[in-house]
Every structure is written in structure tokens, then in C-alpha cells.
Design an enzyme around this catalytic site. Sequence first.
Site, PDB file in Angstrom:
ATOM      1  N   ALA A 254       0.554  -1.113  -0.189  1.00 48.74           N
ATOM      2  CA  ALA A 254       0.231   0.080   0.039  1.00 48.74           C
ATOM      3  C   ALA A 254       0.759   1.315   0.135  1.00 48.74           C
ATOM      4  O   ALA A 254       0.184   2.194  -0.500  1.00 48.74           O
ATOM      5  CB  ALA A 254      -1.024  -0.063   1.320  1.00 48.74           C
TER       6      ALA A 254
ATOM      7  N   ASP B 150       1.826  -2.838   4.069  1.00 48.64           N
ATOM      8  CA  ASP B 150       3.186  -2.926   3.226  1.00 48.64           C
ATOM      9  C   ASP B 150       4.325  -3.451   4.285  1.00 48.64           C
ATOM     10  O   ASP B 150       4.191  -3.439   5.412  1.00 48.64           O
ATOM     11  CB  ASP B 150       3.527  -1.104   3.110  1.00 48.64           C
ATOM     12  CG  ASP B 150       4.399  -1.370   1.940  1.00 48.64           C
ATOM     13  OD1 ASP B 150       3.765  -0.915   0.738  1.00 48.64           O
ATOM     14  OD2 ASP B 150       5.759  -1.627   2.037  1.00 48.64           O
TER      15      ASP B 150
ATOM     16  N   ASP C  44       4.470  -9.208   5.578  1.00 45.83           N
ATOM     17  CA  ASP C  44       4.802  -9.845   4.393  1.00 45.83           C
ATOM     18  C   ASP C  44       3.602 -10.362   3.636  1.00 45.83           C
ATOM     19  O   ASP C  44       2.927 -11.241   4.197  1.00 45.83           O
ATOM     20  CB  ASP C  44       5.986 -10.801   4.374  1.00 45.83           C
ATOM     21  CG  ASP C  44       6.325 -11.557   3.050  1.00 45.83           C
ATOM     22  OD1 ASP C  44       5.542 -11.347   2.303  1.00 45.83           O
ATOM     23  OD2 ASP C  44       7.689 -11.771   2.927  1.00 45.83           O
TER      24      ASP C  44
ATOM     25  N   CYS D 202       4.193  -1.085 -12.605  1.00 43.29           N
ATOM     26  CA  CYS D 202       4.511   0.129 -13.488  1.00 43.29           C
ATOM     27  C   CYS D 202       5.849  -0.319 -14.281  1.00 43.29           C
ATOM     28  O   CYS D 202       6.856   0.471 -14.315  1.00 43.29           O
ATOM     29  CB  CYS D 202       4.841   1.484 -12.642  1.00 43.29           C
ATOM     30  SG  CYS D 202       6.119   1.089 -11.213  1.00 43.29           S
TER      31      CYS D 202
ATOM     32  N   GLY E 223       0.568   5.241  -0.579  1.00 48.08           N
ATOM     33  CA  GLY E 223      -0.945   5.129  -0.007  1.00 48.08           C
ATOM     34  C   GLY E 223      -1.928   5.941  -1.070  1.00 48.08           C
ATOM     35  O   GLY E 223      -3.187   6.242  -0.687  1.00 48.08           O
ATOM     36  N   SER E 224      -1.023   6.189  -2.241  1.00 49.69           N
ATOM     37  CA  SER E 224      -2.195   7.000  -3.201  1.00 49.69           C
ATOM     38  C   SER E 224      -3.409   6.106  -3.671  1.00 49.69           C
ATOM     39  O   SER E 224      -4.382   6.569  -3.782  1.00 49.69           O
ATOM     40  CB  SER E 224      -1.430   7.191  -4.504  1.00 49.69           C
ATOM     41  OG  SER E 224      -0.365   8.409  -4.385  1.00 49.69           O
ATOM     42  N   LYS E 225      -2.977   4.895  -3.711  1.00 48.55           N
ATOM     43  CA  LYS E 225      -3.996   4.129  -4.351  1.00 48.55           C
ATOM     44  C   LYS E 225      -4.938   3.452  -3.105  1.00 48.55           C
ATOM     45  O   LYS E 225      -6.131   3.257  -3.208  1.00 48.55           O
ATOM     46  CB  LYS E 225      -3.489   2.764  -4.765  1.00 48.55           C
ATOM     47  CG  LYS E 225      -2.651   3.034  -6.168  1.00 48.55           C
ATOM     48  CD  LYS E 225      -2.032   1.711  -6.815  1.00 48.55           C
ATOM     49  CE  LYS E 225      -1.103   2.371  -8.059  1.00 48.55           C
ATOM     50  NZ  LYS E 225       0.328   2.806  -7.599  1.00 48.55           N
TER      51      LYS E 225
END
Lengths: 302, 176
Positions: free
Chosen positions: A107, A130, A157, A230, A110-112
Site C-alpha cells: 500500500a 506494506d 509480508d 509500473c 498510499g495514493s491507491k
Amino acid sequence: METLERYEPLVDDFEAFLDACRRPLPSVVRVNTIKATPERAKAALDEDGVGWTDREWSDTVLELDTDAPGSTWASYHGWVHGQEEVSAIPAEVLAPEAGERVWDACAAPGSKTTQLAALMDDEGLVVANDNNLGRLSALRFNTERLGVTNAAVTNADARNFSLKPFDLDAFDRALVDVPCSCEGTIRKNPTTLDDWTMDHVRSVAGVQKGILRRAVQATKEGGTVVYSTCTFAPEENEAVVDHVLDEEDCRLVEFDVGLDARPGVAEWDGERFDESVRKAKRFYPHHNDTGGFFCAKLEVAG
Amino acid sequence: MSGESGGGAGKTNVGQRFDRLPETADEREVEGRATRREVVDWWDDRFGVPPETFDGYTFWEKGKGKIWILRGEAPSPIRVEALGMTFLRTRQEHWKPTTDAVQRFGREATRNVIRLTREQARTFVRGEDQELDWDGDWGYLVAAHDQAGAPEPLGVGLYVHGELQSPVPKGRQRDL
């Protein structure tokens, strides 16, 4: 840029692709609907004298005519959040609903996570995990700044994540936006390919497979899992999805975003993948003037 | 699990987990822990935020006096890194709401709201104290300014001795 030469067989108009990779990204923000409507956010930007342009595919994504979107009242109030355009894709594809229980496996920052919470009207539960403790502070900073109250942050994890603390059998949906070789972020970070090695791609692909498998296991029958990276590397994209189709009970499903995309590749480097990986989408920098991105939508079968 | 069980007298706060606040003083097991009713009443008394604003939310303590707000429910106790948003600092003489909580819920405030001009708002979000006239109560105020046609909270301010202090955390400060 030499690293990207390996993708010449996949990419149409390869010169335009390389040219786009050399250009900086436009300045894009997402409107945080927990705190403001797009109309109100635009009015605040107008008051700041910051020009904005709508993006056709999403009501909440705006291009700004400033290099410093953080230096606006709209940003101080948490009405807008600097987020690259393609990074807004996977949460839209996951499309969580108010009241659902959703896992964000990787995460930070945190944008998503905050986009998921906004899509849910800040109702239900987002479990934002995370494994990197150092990045959790950025995640927490962003959830609070954007006014999210329906998120719980965990530090585990993702490959062996436990639902026990939440007294849950399964999530309704999961977002698996994994750590990757980040080739698609070269416009934001021109040195991102300096440390590229095939060994790193192979090792990170192993982690990606483990996380996606766990997400499918942790999601209820009929639930949705979205996998995204990405990067352009099929080893981290279609190959990971192909592996999980073999190992877990799930299937790929079609989806639509109003951005120009290419289908997933079913063959790479002498290897053939399940034909259904074509349902995934590849986003290239020269098609929408964005970073590079990969997104696949899975339905959990049983 | 010793030292973590919920019931019994003389319980103290456990730092590394979230415990749900008791509804009322009758249900309080941990000494000094705020109750849900006290928290909701405090926002009503101090800022006029209607208690029903918080229907559907639960309140939690992690770290002595640090109250968090969560939309919805979770098992109690729960060991996670964060649960909802930091909301209110209790267990001290003057309870103090967080900047983020005031931004999120301060729009409902009808009392102890100080309206700042754009220039005063700039000073406030730079984290600087400023001399201001204010006829109301001293203490924690909702600092607000007009933004896109309506008042919008900037955060919590502390008014004492003719001065509005800005507790905006460093990471949230901006030079606008």
C-alpha cells in the site's frame, strides 16, 4: 534507455515510445472526494490561479499547469493529491463499493489506498499493508491528510498475510500493486534504469507471484483481484499472471478504462502464456502521455 | 496473552495495541481512559459538532491518551500499525484534537471557530503564531478560512493571551 530496447518487438512506433520516455511527465492530481467534489476542487484551483484540464476517462483526474501541485490551497486541505495518471487506473478497475472489505497488499505510500477509500465513500474497511516499515509513515501521513477513516494499516509480508486480527474469512476485493523494476516510471525518475538487471527482474517476479497468489487465496469466491505494475517486463506482468492462473482457482476478466491501451502479450522470449493474458492491458507512455503501466483484472473462482 | 486480557480492575493501557473505548464510565475498565460518550460530548461542547456526526464510527486508544477514530467496527483489542485516523489527545488537562481530525470533522463546528483572512490563513499554515483579536474562549479553536465559496477548516489553533498559535505539524505546513 538501452534496457528498453528489449521491448521493441512489443511496442508500435518504437521511436515515439522512446521519445515519450525522455520527456518529463505532465503534472496530474486526483481529486479526493472524501473532502471535496471535483467542482469544489476546481473552484479552489481557480482561486489559486492554477489552470486545470479534465481527463476524459476519469472525473477525478486533472492535469494542472503547475510543477508544484503541492503548493496550492486545494492540496493543503487534502482536496487534491499528486498522483500520476496511470497510477489511478488499478483502483478504478477494482471498483470497490461502500461497505466492502478490501485488501491493499502493497500500500505505501498510499495514493491507491486513499483512492480505494474515496471510491468506497470512506465506508467499509481498507486493510492497507506494506512490508516496509520505513514507508508506513508516508502511508499513514497520506491517509490522514486525505481524511480517510476506514483504513487499517498493517506491516507484514504480503505473501503470508493473516486475516486473523480482523476476524475475517476473506476480503471482497484485493489490490495487488506490487514492487517492480519500475521501468514505466522513467519519465518521473530518469535514473530508474541505471540499476536494472535481469537478476533483479527474476527475483522480484518471484515475490510478485507469491503476493498475487496470497491475494487470490484471501479473496472470497466471486471476488475481484487487480494486479498492477509500473513496468513493461512481461516477466513481471503476463508471466506472473500466467503462473497464478495455473496455481490458484481464478480467471482473467475483460475490463475497460477510457485510456488507449494494448492487450497483454501471450508470448515472450520463447515462452507462451495462457491466451487469456491478452485480457490484461499495457499502457505505453506515447499513447496517453503518461508513465508506463500494466493492469490485469482477475475473478476468484472458488 | 498475560497482561493483555480485557476485563478486571486496575487494568492499564497497553501501548502496542488498539483498545476500543468503553461506551460510558460504567463500562470503563482501564483507569483514565476516555469513554465514547466523553469524546463525542467534548466535540459537541467545544465546537458544537452534533453527536450524530459520529454515528457509525468507533473510537480507540493506542498509546496513552491518543484516541483514534475508525469508520465502522473492528475486533478489540487489535494489533495493527494504524486504525482509522488520529483524532484527539486525552489524559491531559485540555484535550486537543488533531489537525487532520479538525480538517475532516470541523466543517460541522458552530462554536469556537475563528475565521481567518487569506493572509492570516497563510501565516497559520506556515506554522507561525500571530497576534489576533478574538472575543471568544481561550483554548483550542477551529481555525477556518473561506475556500471555494464556503468556510473550510485549516486545522486546530490554540488561542491564548491575544495570540493564535499554530500547532500545524511540520509535515503539513506550507508556504502558500
